[in-house]
Design a protein around this motif. Sequence first.
Motif, mmCIF file in Angstrom:
data_model
loop_
_atom_site.group_PDB
_atom_site.id
_atom_site.type_symbol
_atom_site.label_atom_id
_atom_site.label_comp_id
_atom_site.label_asym_id
_atom_site.label_seq_id
_atom_site.Cartn_x
_atom_site.Cartn_y
_atom_site.Cartn_z
ATOM 1 N N HIS A 1 0.434 21.950 3.193
ATOM 2 C CA HIS A 1 1.607 21.099 2.971
ATOM 3 C C HIS A 1 2.847 21.570 3.726
ATOM 4 O O HIS A 1 3.637 20.754 4.182
ATOM 5 C CB HIS A 1 1.904 20.949 1.468
ATOM 6 C CG HIS A 1 2.596 22.115 0.853
ATOM 7 N ND1 HIS A 1 1.959 23.301 0.581
ATOM 8 C CD2 HIS A 1 3.891 22.291 0.466
ATOM 9 C CE1 HIS A 1 2.836 24.139 0.041
ATOM 10 N NE2 HIS A 1 4.005 23.559 -0.040
ATOM 11 N N ASP A 2 3.011 22.873 3.873
ATOM 12 C CA ASP A 2 4.232 23.398 4.518
ATOM 13 C C ASP A 2 3.978 23.915 5.930
ATOM 14 O O ASP A 2 4.785 24.689 6.449
ATOM 15 C CB ASP A 2 4.817 24.541 3.663
ATOM 16 C CG ASP A 2 5.861 24.049 2.672
ATOM 17 O OD1 ASP A 2 6.347 22.913 2.832
ATOM 18 O OD2 ASP A 2 6.195 24.817 1.746
ATOM 19 N N LYS B 1 6.624 24.365 8.560
ATOM 20 C CA LYS B 1 7.624 25.450 8.510
ATOM 21 C C LYS B 1 7.383 26.489 9.591
ATOM 22 O O LYS B 1 8.288 27.242 9.953
ATOM 23 C CB LYS B 1 7.613 26.117 7.137
ATOM 24 C CG LYS B 1 8.300 25.267 6.097
ATOM 25 C CD LYS B 1 8.801 26.084 4.930
ATOM 26 C CE LYS B 1 9.549 25.183 3.966
ATOM 27 N NZ LYS B 1 9.628 25.764 2.636
ATOM 28 N N HIS C 1 10.457 20.015 8.492
ATOM 29 C CA HIS C 1 9.110 20.603 8.417
ATOM 30 C C HIS C 1 8.084 19.577 7.932
ATOM 31 O O HIS C 1 6.901 19.699 8.199
ATOM 32 C CB HIS C 1 9.092 21.858 7.524
ATOM 33 C CG HIS C 1 9.078 21.601 6.051
ATOM 34 N ND1 HIS C 1 10.205 21.310 5.327
ATOM 35 C CD2 HIS C 1 8.068 21.579 5.140
ATOM 36 C CE1 HIS C 1 9.894 21.132 4.049
ATOM 37 N NE2 HIS C 1 8.589 21.292 3.905
ATOM 38 N N HIS D 1 5.454 15.411 0.685
ATOM 39 C CA HIS D 1 5.466 16.207 -0.542
ATOM 40 C C HIS D 1 6.872 16.459 -1.086
ATOM 41 O O HIS D 1 7.015 16.951 -2.199
ATOM 42 C CB HIS D 1 4.708 17.536 -0.355
ATOM 43 C CG HIS D 1 5.346 18.496 0.589
ATOM 44 N ND1 HIS D 1 5.173 18.431 1.952
ATOM 45 C CD2 HIS D 1 6.149 19.568 0.383
ATOM 46 C CE1 HIS D 1 5.847 19.418 2.531
ATOM 47 N NE2 HIS D 1 6.456 20.120 1.599
ATOM 48 N N HIS D 2 7.904 16.133 -0.321
ATOM 49 C CA HIS D 2 9.275 16.260 -0.861
ATOM 50 C C HIS D 2 9.840 14.921 -1.327
ATOM 51 O O HIS D 2 11.021 14.842 -1.684
ATOM 52 C CB HIS D 2 10.208 16.899 0.163
ATOM 53 C CG HIS D 2 9.971 18.372 0.337
ATOM 54 N ND1 HIS D 2 10.372 19.305 -0.587
ATOM 55 C CD2 HIS D 2 9.327 19.062 1.315
ATOM 56 C CE1 HIS D 2 10.004 20.518 -0.184
ATOM 57 N NE2 HIS D 2 9.353 20.391 0.968
ATOM 58 N N ASP E 1 4.314 22.585 -5.979
ATOM 59 C CA ASP E 1 5.270 23.170 -5.039
ATOM 60 C C ASP E 1 6.517 23.671 -5.768
ATOM 61 O O ASP E 1 6.939 24.815 -5.587
ATOM 62 C CB ASP E 1 5.647 22.075 -4.028
ATOM 63 C CG ASP E 1 6.437 22.587 -2.849
ATOM 64 O OD1 ASP E 1 6.317 23.782 -2.532
ATOM 65 O OD2 ASP E 1 7.169 21.792 -2.236
HETATM 66 FE FE LIG Z 1 7.812 21.736 1.844
#
Ligand SMILES: [Fe+2]
Length: 359
Positions: free
Chosen positions: A180-181, A184, A209, A233-234, A262
């Motif tokens: 998911h990240d 980044k 990201h 996801h945010h 998260d």
């Molecule tokens: Fe994230």
Amino acid sequence: MKNIPVSKLVPGMITAADVYEDNQKLVLPKGVVLTDKTITRLEFYSILSIKVEDEMAEDSALDNEQPLSFSTRVRNSAVFQKFSKKYEEDIKLFSREINQMVRENKKIDVDVLLANTLSLLETENGDYLNVFDMLSNMRGYDDQTYAHSLNVALLSNVLAKWLRFSPEDQKMAAICGLFHDIGKLLIPEEILKKPSSLTKEEYQEIKTHTLKGFHILEDMGMNYTVCQTALMHHERHDGSGYPLGMKGDQIPAFSALIGIADVYDAMTSARIYRGPLCPFHALGVMEDEGLQKYSPKYIITFLENAVNTYLLYSVRLNTGAEGQIVYVNKNKLSRPTIKVGSNYIDLSSRPKLSIAQII
Ligand SMILES: [Fe+2]
Ligand SMILES: [Fe+2]
């Protein structure tokens, strides 16, 4: 006097100046000896760095810290020792694979990565493994992405199980968590680890990201759901999220689910020095402030099951009284009923009382 990022603070340091939230609300005055509790408060207020004295407090100033007996018992257990050894190995494998994927365009073997991740939750002799106890005792990683991604994968897998997703979708939840990240990795370290507050532009950069992750995964030919989760996801149920400001059912199921794992991991992720943060602290904030932000069904399932994993655990209340969690209150999940001696204390109707520690 020195300026220290909150992530590097340890109990015993002394504040060298008043600490304000956005220069308005006083969070901590000058001259306070930091404890685990005060450092957690700084995290709650998203304070990124503070000024501390060069000298540490004498040991005696910390004598009132409670011993982490429960944490010590978990850490000494065979289940935890096996978990932590494998966890360390998995982090190394995961960071190597994912870096090669992003920087050298190497194809990643998702099946191997997934099998490794899920095997963390298996026990040989059917020993009971509480993923919350395991993860809260694994805190100690200073990285921003790898341990977090692995934790989110494990928590998402467990949440998918609680939500009765199909076995295939439970695996999908773990894969979505792992990646998911990933975006980044393309955000400069100076921004991710910046010790002082971020400028508007830097915050905008961090938000990218999501889109960066989507493109990396799409370029690698990853399953569309995994790409979509990196992008969304945010997003938040009430429309307050990013990058698209989607609402409610517009947010795909896996994105909504990962969002919960998260935030729980972000809230409980802690410092190199310390034992576990009391989970009821994080669960309480999620219940008080998360019901609008997250899919109601998902967040209630998460809270209900997370709290249930602590049924019959011994706890210490903020009054110092010790007892056992005997009943989960449906109307206030993070505030169960505690049996203290022969008394039953219903925390849902005693707002001044709270669970301070699992013992
Ligand atoms: Fe994230
Ligand atoms: Fe994350």
